[in-house]
Design an enzyme around this catalytic site. Structure first.
Site, short mmCIF file in Angstrom:
data_model
loop_
_atom_site.label_atom_id
_atom_site.label_comp_id
_atom_site.label_asym_id
_atom_site.label_seq_id
_atom_site.Cartn_x
_atom_site.Cartn_y
_atom_site.Cartn_z
N CYS A 1 0.88 -1.16 0.00
CA CYS A 1 0.00 0.00 0.00
C CYS A 1 0.92 1.21 0.00
O CYS A 1 1.41 1.61 1.06
CB CYS A 1 -0.91 0.00 1.23
SG CYS A 1 -1.88 1.52 1.37
N CYS B 1 -0.65 4.35 2.12
CA CYS B 1 -0.77 4.32 3.58
C CYS B 1 -0.31 2.96 4.10
O CYS B 1 0.89 2.70 4.10
CB CYS B 1 -2.18 4.71 4.07
SG CYS B 1 -3.59 4.02 3.19
N SER B 2 -1.23 2.08 4.52
CA SER B 2 -0.79 0.81 5.12
C SER B 2 -1.84 -0.28 4.94
O SER B 2 -1.87 -1.23 5.73
CB SER B 2 -0.51 1.02 6.60
OG SER B 2 -1.66 1.57 7.24
N CYS B 3 -2.71 -0.18 3.93
CA CYS B 3 -3.80 -1.13 3.73
C CYS B 3 -3.27 -2.57 3.64
O CYS B 3 -2.26 -2.82 3.00
CB CYS B 3 -4.56 -0.79 2.44
SG CYS B 3 -5.26 0.87 2.49
#
Lengths: 227, 205
Positions: B109, B112-114
């Protein structure tokens, strides 16, 4: 927005540092910060898109260097103040108090409904797919180009795919549109597609590792037909 | 946030400062009726002990041993996982991508951090940190070989899946050779978190 959070393709970030024995939470405060996301979501602080945009607006240097869950704490402070739930002066006062008294107890309160919500939301999730009568403009196999503009607000158009051309490999129906929902607007669902970009298209013939590809999901307004 | 007193000051907090800040925020949210310490403990308990990569491993092992399940998994991963009671938050729309002799997949991702929580739990810190997110889309072969010690042969195509939407990609690794006699339970023990991200191998029996 053109922020540092949009990291894809950025050079100079150093080696990937892995830790084989890392715990899920590295400190007690990380547990509380993690839990604030779903608890404050329930309280109506934000949707997932405006949550992300609040992180994107963090101080850039702080974003890159701080602990991951500090990003989440930033959002809770940001929306807590906006919603009138968190008084910033009071927060500063209490922060100083807990610095001097790290073991001081927290207020006690029980809420069986909140506890039930935690289990329910983990199990059921919060789907972002939405019904819409919009007809899809594109279909699998179409060659498309990502628009190259630079909106100031929230968008999921990473800089490294803007202006680039690829092939649609998936059409997924309509989902909440981040460029509306992430900027305080309605959900305004739009068709969502997966687009396949070659490494050469993204990084040029000299920079690219040969025959590799990147798949990236885009909402319909990001796209124009290429040919 | 502490304001810098000069342009060259950093605003970074120490662990003591962030702990105090979070506790202060927590105390106010508790008083406002928004959270409780019980709810924090319950959420932490779920992601420390209940939801983790052992769930994804069970799905992979079943796909390796049940061709019809594998077909359903590749067609609609969320529906197939739901058959095994697996699904939920941050995995509402999962997509499984299959490694073969000619294709290797990895997920990221960049924005962000998905990450697919219902099958892998919460992401490791390196997945959320800048270096991996910046480089895996640009020089995947180099990152996999040099940073993860996991070189991919030159004739294998690398496909990177950047989860910019709520679709959550994860990898169905190849079943290792020499496991013909193993059942789903033993196979699941070979499946690693990194193999389902696409940055590491499955174990050997």
């Amino acid at each position: 927005m053109n922020g540092v959070f949009d990291l894809g393709g950025t050079d100079g970030m150093g080696r990937v540092v892995t830790d084989t024995d890392e715990p899920v939470f590295r400190a007690e405060w990380e547990k509380a910060a993690f839990a604030m996301f779903s608890n404050c979501f329930r309280a109506g602080f934000f949707g997932i898109d405006s949550f992300r945009h609040s992180i994107e607006k963090m101080d850039a240097a702080e974003y890159l260097l701080s602990n991951y869950y500090e990003h989440w704490v930033h959002v809770i402070e940001d929306f807590g103040a906006q919603k009138g739930v968190i008084d910033v002066a009071e927060l500063e006062k209490r922060t100083r108090y807990f610095l001097d008294n790290p073991d001081a107890p927290l207020p006690e309160r029980k809420d069986p409904e909140l506890l039930a919500f935690v289990d329910a939301v983990v199990k059921a999730g919060a789907p972002a797919q939405r019904e819409s009568d919009k007809i899809a403009k594109f279909s699998v196999g179409d060659t498309v180009t990502v628009t190259a503009d630079s909106p100031y607000g929230h968008t999921r158009r990473a800089r490294y795919i803007r202006g680039r051309t690829g092939e649609i490999t998936g059409a997924h129906g309509t989902y909440i549109y981040p460029d509306s929902a992430g900027n305080g607007g309605p959900e305004a669902p739009e068709h969502l597609y997966t687009v396949r970009f070659t490494s050469q298209e993204l990084w040029g013939p000299d920079a690219a590792e040969p025959h590799d590809v990147v798949y990236f999901d885009v909402w319909e307004p990001y796209l124009t037909l290429a040919s | 946030m502490a304001q810098p007193s000069s342009p060259t000051d950093t605003r970074l907090r120490t662990q003591e400062e962030i702990a105090a800040r979070v506790k202060a925020l927590e105390s106010m949210l508790i008083e406002k009726g928004i959270m409780t310490t019980e709810a924090i403990d319950r959420l932490a308990e779920i992601y420390e002990n209940e939801v983790g990569p052992q769930l994804g491993a069970q799905v992979v092992a079943r796909a390796w041993t049940d061709p019809e399940f594998k077909a359903r998994l590749l067609a609609d991963a969320s529906a197939a996982c739901a058959e095994m009671g697996i699904g939920g938050l941050q995995g509402e729309d999962m997509v499984v991508v299959e490694n073969t002799a000619t294709v290797h997949n990895a997920i990221v991702c960049t924005l962000c951090s998905c990450y697919p929580w219902p099958v892998l739990g919460l992401p490791p810190n390196w997945y959320k940190a800048p270096a991996y997110r910046a480089r895996i889309v640009r020089e995947p072969r180099k990152v996999l070989a040099e940073d993860f010690g996991f070189p991919i042969p030159d004739d294998v195509e690398i496909r990177i899946w950047d989860s910019s939407s709520e679709l959550r990609y994860w990898v169905l690794p190849q079943r290792p050779a020499g496991t013909e006699d193993l059942g789903a339970f033993e196979l699941a023990a070979l499946v690693t978190r990194d193999s389902m991200i696409g940055v590491g191998p499955v174990g050997t029996p």
